[in-house]
Write a protein that holds these residues in place. Structure first.
Motif, PDB file in Angstrom:
ATOM      1  N   ALA A 140       0.854  -1.190   0.000  1.00 26.77           N
ATOM      2  CA  ALA A 140       0.000   0.000   0.000  1.00 26.77           C
ATOM      3  C   ALA A 140       0.887   1.236   0.000  1.00 26.77           C
ATOM      4  CB  ALA A 140      -0.907   0.005   1.229  1.00 26.77           C
ATOM      5  N   ILE A 141       0.353   2.321  -0.567  1.00 27.27           N
ATOM      6  CA  ILE A 141       1.078   3.598  -0.613  1.00 27.27           C
ATOM      7  C   ILE A 141       0.194   4.682  -0.016  1.00 27.27           C
ATOM      8  CG2 ILE A 141       2.113   5.362  -2.098  1.00 27.27           C
ATOM      9  CD1 ILE A 141       2.592   3.172  -4.196  1.00 27.27           C
ATOM     10  N   ALA A 142       0.782   5.491   0.874  1.00 30.04           N
ATOM     11  CA  ALA A 142       0.109   6.669   1.409  1.00 30.04           C
ATOM     12  C   ALA A 142       0.890   7.902   0.957  1.00 30.04           C
ATOM     13  CB  ALA A 142       0.039   6.601   2.935  1.00 30.04           C
ATOM     14  N   LEU A 143       0.242   8.766   0.203  1.00 29.00           N
ATOM     15  CA  LEU A 143       0.864  10.024  -0.215  1.00 29.00           C
ATOM     16  C   LEU A 143       0.644  11.038   0.903  1.00 29.00           C
ATOM     17  CD1 LEU A 143      -0.426  10.171  -3.923  1.00 29.00           C
ATOM     18  CD2 LEU A 143       1.671   9.117  -3.031  1.00 29.00           C
ATOM     19  N   ALA A 144       1.735  11.631   1.367  1.00 28.08           N
ATOM     20  CA  ALA A 144       1.653  12.568   2.498  1.00 28.08           C
ATOM     21  C   ALA A 144       2.440  13.825   2.139  1.00 28.08           C
ATOM     22  CB  ALA A 144       2.191  11.917   3.764  1.00 28.08           C
ATOM     23  N   GLY A 145       1.796  14.698   1.385  1.00 27.10           N
ATOM     24  CA  GLY A 145       2.489  15.893   0.926  1.00 27.10           C
ATOM     25  C   GLY A 145       3.513  15.578  -0.144  1.00 27.10           C
ATOM     26  N   PHE A 146       3.206  14.604  -0.982  1.00 26.82           N
ATOM     27  CA  PHE A 146       4.092  14.231  -2.091  1.00 26.82           C
ATOM     28  C   PHE A 146       3.711  15.113  -3.278  1.00 26.82           C
ATOM     29  CE2 PHE A 146       5.295  11.266  -5.641  1.00 26.82           C
ATOM     30  CZ  PHE A 146       6.660  11.244  -5.376  1.00 26.82           C
ATOM     31  N   MET A 147       4.602  16.045  -3.627  1.00 28.53           N
ATOM     32  CA  MET A 147       4.245  17.101  -4.567  1.00 28.53           C
ATOM     33  C   MET A 147       4.601  16.741  -6.018  1.00 28.53           C
ATOM     34  SD  MET A 147       2.722  18.975  -2.478  1.00 28.53           S
ATOM     35  CE  MET A 147       2.314  20.405  -3.454  1.00 28.53           C
ATOM     36  N   ARG A 148       4.240  15.549  -6.419  1.00 33.87           N
ATOM     37  CA  ARG A 148       4.387  15.130  -7.813  1.00 33.87           C
ATOM     38  C   ARG A 148       3.056  14.569  -8.275  1.00 33.87           C
ATOM     39  NH1 ARG A 148       7.951  17.420 -10.253  1.00 33.87           N
ATOM     40  NH2 ARG A 148       7.990  15.826 -11.855  1.00 33.87           N
ATOM     41  N   VAL A 149       2.616  14.991  -9.455  1.00 33.90           N
ATOM     42  CA  VAL A 149       1.416  14.405 -10.042  1.00 33.90           C
ATOM     43  C   VAL A 149       1.852  13.116 -10.732  1.00 33.90           C
ATOM     44  CG1 VAL A 149      -0.429  14.692 -11.727  1.00 33.90           C
ATOM     45  CG2 VAL A 149       0.287  16.631 -10.315  1.00 33.90           C
ATOM     46  N   LEU A 150       1.269  12.004 -10.318  1.00 33.58           N
ATOM     47  CA  LEU A 150       1.657  10.694 -10.843  1.00 33.58           C
ATOM     48  C   LEU A 150       0.890  10.384 -12.123  1.00 33.58           C
ATOM     49  CD1 LEU A 150       1.654   8.980  -7.361  1.00 33.58           C
ATOM     50  CD2 LEU A 150       3.691   9.392  -8.769  1.00 33.58           C
ATOM     51  N   THR A 151       1.534   9.650 -13.018  1.00 32.64           N
ATOM     52  CA  THR A 151       0.897   9.319 -14.290  1.00 32.64           C
ATOM     53  C   THR A 151      -0.163   8.237 -14.100  1.00 32.64           C
ATOM     54  OG1 THR A 151       2.485   7.582 -14.833  1.00 32.64           O
ATOM     55  CG2 THR A 151       3.030   9.822 -15.574  1.00 32.64           C
ATOM     56  N   ALA A 152      -1.067   8.173 -15.062  1.00 30.69           N
ATOM     57  CA  ALA A 152      -2.119   7.153 -15.028  1.00 30.69           C
ATOM     58  C   ALA A 152      -1.510   5.753 -15.028  1.00 30.69           C
ATOM     59  CB  ALA A 152      -3.051   7.335 -16.222  1.00 30.69           C
ATOM     60  N   GLN A 153      -0.391   5.584 -15.726  1.00 24.71           N
ATOM     61  CA  GLN A 153       0.246   4.265 -15.803  1.00 24.71           C
ATOM     62  C   GLN A 153       0.748   3.824 -14.423  1.00 24.71           C
ATOM     63  OE1 GLN A 153       3.450   3.992 -18.646  1.00 24.71           O
ATOM     64  NE2 GLN A 153       3.903   1.870 -18.125  1.00 24.71           N
ATOM     65  N   PHE A 154       1.415   4.740 -13.704  1.00 22.59           N
ATOM     66  CA  PHE A 154       1.899   4.400 -12.360  1.00 22.59           C
ATOM     67  C   PHE A 154       0.718   4.076 -11.444  1.00 22.59           C
ATOM     68  CE2 PHE A 154       3.024   5.296  -7.991  1.00 22.59           C
ATOM     69  CZ  PHE A 154       4.258   4.681  -7.855  1.00 22.59           C
ATOM     70  N   ILE A 155      -0.295   4.932 -11.490  1.00 24.14           N
ATOM     71  CA  ILE A 155      -1.462   4.760 -10.617  1.00 24.14           C
ATOM     72  C   ILE A 155      -2.140   3.418 -10.893  1.00 24.14           C
ATOM     73  CG2 ILE A 155      -3.772   5.670 -10.109  1.00 24.14           C
ATOM     74  CD1 ILE A 155      -2.472   8.506 -10.638  1.00 24.14           C
ATOM     75  N   ALA A 156      -2.228   3.031 -12.166  1.00 24.26           N
ATOM     76  CA  ALA A 156      -2.875   1.765 -12.526  1.00 24.26           C
ATOM     77  C   ALA A 156      -2.167   0.574 -11.879  1.00 24.26           C
ATOM     78  CB  ALA A 156      -2.913   1.605 -14.039  1.00 24.26           C
ATOM     79  N   GLY A 157      -0.848   0.681 -11.732  1.00 23.62           N
ATOM     80  CA  GLY A 157      -0.081  -0.399 -11.113  1.00 23.62           C
ATOM     81  C   GLY A 157      -0.359  -0.556  -9.627  1.00 23.62           C
ATOM     82  N   TRP A 158      -0.954   0.475  -9.025  1.00 25.64           N
ATOM     83  CA  TRP A 158      -1.269   0.447  -7.583  1.00 25.64           C
ATOM     84  C   TRP A 158      -2.765   0.677  -7.352  1.00 25.64           C
ATOM     85  CZ3 TRP A 158       2.372  -1.195  -4.261  1.00 25.64           C
ATOM     86  CH2 TRP A 158       3.694  -1.222  -4.728  1.00 25.64           C
ATOM     87  N   ASP A 159      -3.556   0.307  -8.327  1.00 28.17           N
ATOM     88  CA  ASP A 159      -4.992   0.566  -8.287  1.00 28.17           C
ATOM     89  C   ASP A 159      -5.629   0.006  -7.009  1.00 28.17           C
ATOM     90  OD1 ASP A 159      -7.500   1.409  -9.300  1.00 28.17           O
ATOM     91  OD2 ASP A 159      -7.934  -0.652  -9.899  1.00 28.17           O
TER      92      ASP A 159
END
Length: 196
Positions: A85-104
């Motif tokens: 699991a991933i928790a974004l906590a003030g991570f100031m990068r917009v992630l691509t759809a491809q990366f996000i799909a891998g952690w759907d």
């Protein structure tokens, strides 16, 4: 206790990361913090995580030729750490759809507004400018739509006469620290159930 291995991604002081680390130190919390990753070497939160014995890693986005190359390195590190699991906590990068799909369904973010209101940046300034009577924060699953994934938890705070963006932000932040661990626990329990 079987726990979901969680990575926290930060870019700065990591106050929400600290709240998650504190919560995860409880014996009955269903997530363990496997690592803290930052795209900035000067992120203050790294010192806190290292001081708690949590593995830290800097993956500087500026060192890569493209967003995709940066995300490939980030993904490879997370998988090498057996992250679930991933928790974004003030991570100031917009992630691509491809990366996000891998952690759907396995990545959450905390946002300082009552979504769907005030997606993006400068949430407190915008709420005050609009004369909003309530503000707050939301934890949501991350999808390809910025700040647009399903909301898991929200907390409201009043907007008071004379509030500045900083004063309102501090009031909202207290609620962020309260609800983000609750949302991570929910996600971790779901992952553990899937695994078993």
């Amino acid at each position: 206790m079987n726990k979901a291995r969680t990575a926290i991604l930060i870019s700065g002081r990591g106050s929400n990361m600290m709240a998650l680390v504190e919560a995860a130190s409880a014996a009955d919390f269903p997530a363990e913090i496997a690592c803290v990753v930052s795209n900035r070497a000067d992120a203050k939160g790294l010192d806190f995580a290292a001081g708690r014995g949590i593995p830290i890693r800097v993956i500087d986005h500026k060192a890569f030729a493209s967003r995709e190359a940066f995300e490939a390195a980030l993904d490879a590190y997370l998988r090498s750490m057996n992250v679930e699991a991933i928790a974004l906590a003030g991570f100031m990068r917009v992630l691509t759809a491809q990366f996000i799909a891998g952690w759907d369904g396995r990545m959450i973010n905390i946002h300082p507004s009552l979504l769907p209101a005030y997606k993006g940046l400068h949430t407190h300034e915008r709420a005050i400018a609009d004369g909003a009577k309530v503000a707050g924060c939301s934890v949501h699953l991350v999808t390809a739509e910025l700040d647009g994934g399903p909301v898991l938890l929200q907390a409201e705070v009043p907007v008071l006469a004379g509030d500045t963006p900083d004063v309102l932000a501090a009031r909202v932040l207290k609620e962020e620290h309260r609800i983000y661990p609750q949302a991570l626990a929910w996600l971790a329990e779901r992952i553990i159930e899937e695994r078993e």
